[in-house]
Scaffold this active site. Structure first.
Site, PDB file in Angstrom:
ATOM      1  CB  SER A 112       4.089   2.263  13.488  1.00 51.64           C
ATOM      2  OG  SER A 112       2.811   2.394  14.045  1.00 51.64           O
ATOM      3  CB  THR A 126       2.205   1.103  17.065  1.00 49.60           C
ATOM      4  OG1 THR A 126       1.730   0.186  18.049  1.00 49.60           O
ATOM      5  CG2 THR A 126       3.463   0.546  16.446  1.00 49.60           C
ATOM      6  NE  ARG A 184      -6.149   5.370  16.926  1.00 49.12           N
ATOM      7  CZ  ARG A 184      -6.847   5.312  18.064  1.00 49.12           C
ATOM      8  NH1 ARG A 184      -7.350   6.411  18.588  1.00 49.12           N
ATOM      9  NH2 ARG A 184      -7.039   4.158  18.673  1.00 49.12           N
ATOM     10  CE  LYS A 217       6.553  -1.672  11.598  1.00 52.19           C
ATOM     11  NZ  LYS A 217       7.231  -1.712  10.294  1.00 52.19           N
ATOM     12  CG  LEU A 243     -12.557   4.219  10.744  1.00 50.38           C
ATOM     13  CD1 LEU A 243     -13.784   3.516  11.294  1.00 50.38           C
ATOM     14  CD2 LEU A 243     -12.337   5.551  11.470  1.00 50.38           C
ATOM     15  CE1 TYR A 296       3.439  -3.534  12.254  1.00 52.89           C
ATOM     16  CE2 TYR A 296       2.219  -2.057  13.701  1.00 52.89           C
ATOM     17  CZ  TYR A 296       2.915  -2.281  12.533  1.00 52.89           C
ATOM     18  OH  TYR A 296       3.106  -1.250  11.643  1.00 52.89           O
ATOM     19  CG  ASN A 328      -4.100   6.158  12.394  1.00 51.31           C
ATOM     20  OD1 ASN A 328      -3.328   6.588  13.240  1.00 51.31           O
ATOM     21  ND2 ASN A 328      -4.936   5.179  12.643  1.00 51.31           N
ATOM     22  CE1 TYR A 384      -3.128   3.006   0.746  1.00 48.50           C
ATOM     23  CE2 TYR A 384      -2.560   2.826   3.076  1.00 48.50           C
ATOM     24  CZ  TYR A 384      -3.205   3.486   2.052  1.00 48.50           C
ATOM     25  OH  TYR A 384      -3.932   4.609   2.324  1.00 48.50           O
TER      26      TYR A 384
HETATM   27  P1  NAD Z   1       1.527  -3.718   2.992  1.00 43.80           P
HETATM   28  O1  NAD Z   1       1.255  -5.036   3.633  1.00 43.80           O
HETATM   29  O2  NAD Z   1       0.562  -3.202   2.007  1.00 43.80           O
HETATM   30  O3  NAD Z   1       2.977  -3.718   2.334  1.00 43.80           O
HETATM   31  C1  NAD Z   1       4.024  -4.512   2.807  1.00 43.80           C
HETATM   32  C2  NAD Z   1       4.633  -5.229   1.619  1.00 43.80           C
HETATM   33  O4  NAD Z   1       5.732  -6.023   2.073  1.00 43.80           O
HETATM   34  C3  NAD Z   1       3.657  -6.177   0.907  1.00 43.80           C
HETATM   35  O5  NAD Z   1       3.682  -5.911  -0.471  1.00 43.80           O
HETATM   36  C4  NAD Z   1       4.210  -7.564   1.218  1.00 43.80           C
HETATM   37  O6  NAD Z   1       3.963  -8.489   0.161  1.00 43.80           O
HETATM   38  C5  NAD Z   1       5.693  -7.272   1.408  1.00 43.80           C
HETATM   39  N1  NAD Z   1       6.398  -8.221   2.264  1.00 43.80           N
HETATM   40  C6  NAD Z   1       6.053  -8.658   3.498  1.00 43.80           C
HETATM   41  N2  NAD Z   1       6.972  -9.514   3.968  1.00 43.80           N
HETATM   42  C7  NAD Z   1       7.932  -9.616   3.012  1.00 43.80           C
HETATM   43  C8  NAD Z   1       9.145 -10.342   2.913  1.00 43.80           C
HETATM   44  N3  NAD Z   1       9.557 -11.176   3.893  1.00 43.80           N
HETATM   45  N4  NAD Z   1       9.893 -10.217   1.788  1.00 43.80           N
HETATM   46  C9  NAD Z   1       9.485  -9.405   0.780  1.00 43.80           C
HETATM   47  N5  NAD Z   1       8.344  -8.687   0.817  1.00 43.80           N
HETATM   48  C10 NAD Z   1       7.581  -8.793   1.929  1.00 43.80           C
HETATM   49  O7  NAD Z   1       1.719  -2.674   4.206  1.00 43.80           O
HETATM   50  P2  NAD Z   1       1.793  -1.076   4.170  1.00 43.80           P
HETATM   51  O8  NAD Z   1       0.546  -0.546   4.776  1.00 43.80           O
HETATM   52  O9  NAD Z   1       2.222  -0.616   2.830  1.00 43.80           O
HETATM   53  O10 NAD Z   1       2.951  -0.847   5.235  1.00 43.80           O
HETATM   54  C11 NAD Z   1       4.311  -0.723   4.852  1.00 43.80           C
HETATM   55  C12 NAD Z   1       5.143  -0.588   6.102  1.00 43.80           C
HETATM   56  O11 NAD Z   1       4.666   0.529   6.867  1.00 43.80           O
HETATM   57  C13 NAD Z   1       5.087  -1.790   7.038  1.00 43.80           C
HETATM   58  O12 NAD Z   1       6.372  -2.014   7.578  1.00 43.80           O
HETATM   59  C14 NAD Z   1       4.131  -1.341   8.124  1.00 43.80           C
HETATM   60  O13 NAD Z   1       4.385  -1.987   9.351  1.00 43.80           O
HETATM   61  C15 NAD Z   1       4.419   0.146   8.207  1.00 43.80           C
HETATM   62  N6  NAD Z   1       3.298   0.924   8.743  1.00 43.80           N
HETATM   63  C16 NAD Z   1       2.067   0.826   8.159  1.00 43.80           C
HETATM   64  C17 NAD Z   1       0.991   1.524   8.701  1.00 43.80           C
HETATM   65  C18 NAD Z   1      -0.385   1.400   8.093  1.00 43.80           C
HETATM   66  O14 NAD Z   1      -1.366   1.716   8.784  1.00 43.80           O
HETATM   67  N7  NAD Z   1      -0.537   0.983   6.849  1.00 43.80           N
HETATM   68  C19 NAD Z   1       1.171   2.350   9.826  1.00 43.80           C
HETATM   69  C20 NAD Z   1       2.457   2.458  10.380  1.00 43.80           C
HETATM   70  C21 NAD Z   1       3.512   1.732   9.828  1.00 43.80           C
HETATM   71  N1  UFG Z   2     -12.393   1.660  14.549  1.00 45.40           N
HETATM   72  C1  UFG Z   2     -13.747   1.407  14.652  1.00 45.40           C
HETATM   73  N2  UFG Z   2     -14.261   0.392  13.892  1.00 45.40           N
HETATM   74  C2  UFG Z   2     -13.515  -0.368  13.056  1.00 45.40           C
HETATM   75  C3  UFG Z   2     -12.122  -0.096  12.958  1.00 45.40           C
HETATM   76  C4  UFG Z   2     -11.600   0.924  13.730  1.00 45.40           C
HETATM   77  O1  UFG Z   2     -14.463   2.067  15.402  1.00 45.40           O
HETATM   78  O2  UFG Z   2     -14.056  -1.288  12.422  1.00 45.40           O
HETATM   79  C5  UFG Z   2     -11.825   2.771  15.323  1.00 45.40           C
HETATM   80  C6  UFG Z   2     -10.747   2.347  16.317  1.00 45.40           C
HETATM   81  O3  UFG Z   2     -11.326   1.946  17.546  1.00 45.40           O
HETATM   82  C7  UFG Z   2      -9.902   3.626  16.407  1.00 45.40           C
HETATM   83  C8  UFG Z   2     -10.022   4.229  15.005  1.00 45.40           C
HETATM   84  O4  UFG Z   2     -11.180   3.647  14.431  1.00 45.40           O
HETATM   85  O5  UFG Z   2     -10.494   4.511  17.325  1.00 45.40           O
HETATM   86  C9  UFG Z   2      -8.824   3.923  14.120  1.00 45.40           C
HETATM   87  O6  UFG Z   2      -8.595   2.520  14.095  1.00 45.40           O
HETATM   88  P1  UFG Z   2      -7.588   1.842  13.041  1.00 45.40           P
HETATM   89  O7  UFG Z   2      -7.643   0.371  13.276  1.00 45.40           O
HETATM   90  O8  UFG Z   2      -7.889   2.329  11.676  1.00 45.40           O
HETATM   91  O9  UFG Z   2      -6.179   2.460  13.450  1.00 45.40           O
HETATM   92  P2  UFG Z   2      -5.329   2.333  14.787  1.00 45.40           P
HETATM   93  O10 UFG Z   2      -5.007   3.730  15.206  1.00 45.40           O
HETATM   94  O11 UFG Z   2      -5.967   1.463  15.769  1.00 45.40           O
HETATM   95  O12 UFG Z   2      -4.024   1.562  14.291  1.00 45.40           O
HETATM   96  C10 UFG Z   2      -3.266   1.994  13.173  1.00 45.40           C
HETATM   97  C11 UFG Z   2      -2.543   0.794  12.578  1.00 45.40           C
HETATM   98  C12 UFG Z   2      -1.523   0.282  13.537  1.00 45.40           C
HETATM   99  C13 UFG Z   2      -0.602   1.387  13.963  1.00 45.40           C
HETATM  100  C14 UFG Z   2      -1.391   2.553  14.499  1.00 45.40           C
HETATM  101  C15 UFG Z   2      -0.504   3.721  14.823  1.00 45.40           C
HETATM  102  O13 UFG Z   2      -3.447  -0.246  12.294  1.00 45.40           O
HETATM  103  O14 UFG Z   2      -0.736  -0.695  12.903  1.00 45.40           O
HETATM  104  O15 UFG Z   2      -2.353   2.971  13.542  1.00 45.40           O
HETATM  105  O16 UFG Z   2       0.243   4.050  13.694  1.00 45.40           O
HETATM  106  F1  UFG Z   2       0.204   0.920  14.928  1.00 45.40           F
END
Ligand code: NAD
Ligand code: UFG
Length: 343
Positions: A130, A132, A236, A158, A205, A154, A184, A11
């Site tokens: 993150s 987190t 958030r 990190k 969400l 998770y 987020n 993503y």
């Molecule tokens: P995503 O799952 O869409 O992308 C991760 C990609 O890594 C995927 O394409 C997956 O196929 C690839 N991958 C996983 N394990 C692998 C491996 N061993 N070798 C090669 N490829 C591998 O996730 P994203 O939302 O794009 O997140 C990217 C990064 O950002 C992650 O490290 C995630 O923890 C971090 N992050 C995401 C969020 C969020 O809410 N999306 C928030 C904070 C941090």
């Molecule tokens: N929520 C709902 N209903 C749902 C999903 C979420 O009410 O079906 C609420 C949650 O309780 C929260 C808000 O929407 O109040 C946001 O929730 P998300 O799950 O979208 O996001 P979080 O903040 O819980 O977590 C995200 C990522 C984590 C990361 C964190 C901080 O999923 O990986 O942001 O970066 F660690």
């Protein structure tokens, strides 16, 4: 200038590919498609007008990574690859420690080995961390010097990777490391060709709301309306993935230009409640989003938003997209691709 993106088909990685091409870099995607689809590469070609090179494989495979680094000779690496589902990490902690921490160690060892063969270039790495890592912060907004903690495997992974990077950088001051703590991420590229494609029932969400709007789920469960927030629902710092992608370009430029490591928040500095997101999505989609109040989700914090000031000072970066734009772009992606990349 080549930039290698581990997890580049995911993503955030896919949007960063587009931003890097726009900024004149040559991104190379490395992915095993564990949580993405090869069709992303075709979509990226449509958007950028050029083929995006792919290295298909696993970051856990260190000898193969060394081979990729020797062949591609990237000026920098962005490490997105990893697993990210909080609930799954509680159920399967070893999967998260293995893929996330093991993947980071594998990449760092490969970079170190290849650097030893050509010591004149400083290894340059951006890491996807993150918000987190702040656990349950005592106050808002969150600055980078807040105490860190973890509430699930998770988040723990990190934190461990951040600490590994700080230790490595202390031992190898020539390395340039940018740790980016995302808040987020939501939204999609305005073309509607790439976006978030969660497998199964979305945990987050925005993709859940989008699936309700498109008719795939009949209602949203709002996890708690008795938090100490203005309307009682969780708050958030939602950030458009296009802003996040621009933040990576700014981070790469800063690392390559200034020989300096840093850790910065990437957020907007503004919080929105669950019900504000629901209303904004209704405006963007023209559809009603039915919802029910459900119990709080274990592990959730009431509120979380960034102080993004350091990113502005160090990188000259700030988020510019509004919540309405985040919803409009999510809706364009979701309505055009109701089954994600399988549509
Ligand atoms: P995503 O799952 O869409 O992308 C991760 C990609 O890594 C995927 O394409 C997956 O196929 C690839 N991958 C996983 N394990 C692998 C491996 N061993 N070798 C090669 N490829 C591998 O996730 P994203 O939302 O794009 O997140 C990217 C990064 O950002 C992650 O490290 C995630 O923890 C971090 N992050 C995401 C969020 C969020 O809410 N999306 C928030 C904070 C941090
Ligand atoms: N929520 C709902 N209903 C749902 C999903 C979420 O009410 O079906 C609420 C949650 O309780 C929260 C808000 O929407 O109040 C946001 O929730 P998300 O799950 O979208 O996001 P979080 O903040 O819980 O977590 C995200 C990522 C984590 C990361 C964190 C901080 O999923 O990986 O942001 O970066 F660690």
């Amino acid at each position: 200038m080549k930039i290698l993106l581990t997890g580049g088909a995911g993503y955030i990685g896919s949007h960063t590919v587009v931003a890097l091409v726009d900024a004149g870099f040559e991104p190379v995607v490395l992915d095993n498609f564990a949580n993405s689809h090869p069709v992303v590469l075709d979509r990226l070609t449509s958007i950028t007008g050029q083929p995006v090179p792919l290295e298909r494989g696993d970051v856990l495979d260190t000898p193969w990574l060394e081979d990729v680094l020797r062949r591609q000779q990237p000026a920098g690496v962005v490490h997105f690859a990893g697993d990210k589902a909080v609930g799954e990490s509680v159920a399967q902690p070893l999967k998260y420690f293995h893929n996330n921490i093991g993947g980071a160690i594998s990449l760092l060892r490969a970079m170190e080995a290849v650097h030893a063969e050509a010591p004149e270039t400083a290894p340059t790495l951006v890491f996807s961390s993150s918000a987190t890592v702040y656990g349950d912060p005592a106050s808002m907004p969150i600055t980078e010097d807040f105490p860190r903690g973890h509430t699930n495997p998770y988040g723990h992974s990190k934190l461990v990777i951040e600490d590994m990077l700080y230790a490595l950088n202390a031992a190898r001051p020539a390395w340039r490391v940018g740790v980016l703590r995302y808040f987020n991420p939501v939204g999609a590229h305005p073309s509607g060709l790439i976006g978030e494609d969660p497998a199964g029932i979305p945990n987050n969400l925005m993709p859940y709301v989008a699936q309700v709007a498109v008719g795939q789920r009949d209602h949203l469960n709002v996890f708690g309306n008795d938090y100490a927030t203005p309307d009682g629902t969780g708050v958030r710092d939602y950030i458009h993935v296009q802003d996040l992608a621009a933040g990576h370009v700014a981070a790469i430029k800063a690392l390559l230009g200034r020989d300096e490591s840093f850790t910065v928040n990437l957020g907007t500095g503004r919080g929105h409640s669950v019900l504000e997101v629901v209303r904004a999505f209704e405006r963007a989609s023209g559809r009603a989003i039915p919802y029910r109040i459900a119990p709080r989700r274990p592990g959730d914090v009431a509120q979380c938003w960034a102080d993004p000031g350091l990113a502005l000072r160090l990188l000259g970066w700030r988020a510019t997209h509004s919540l309405d734009e985040m919803c409009a772009d999510t809706w364009r992606w979701q309505s055009g691709n109701p089954n994600g990349y399988r549509s």
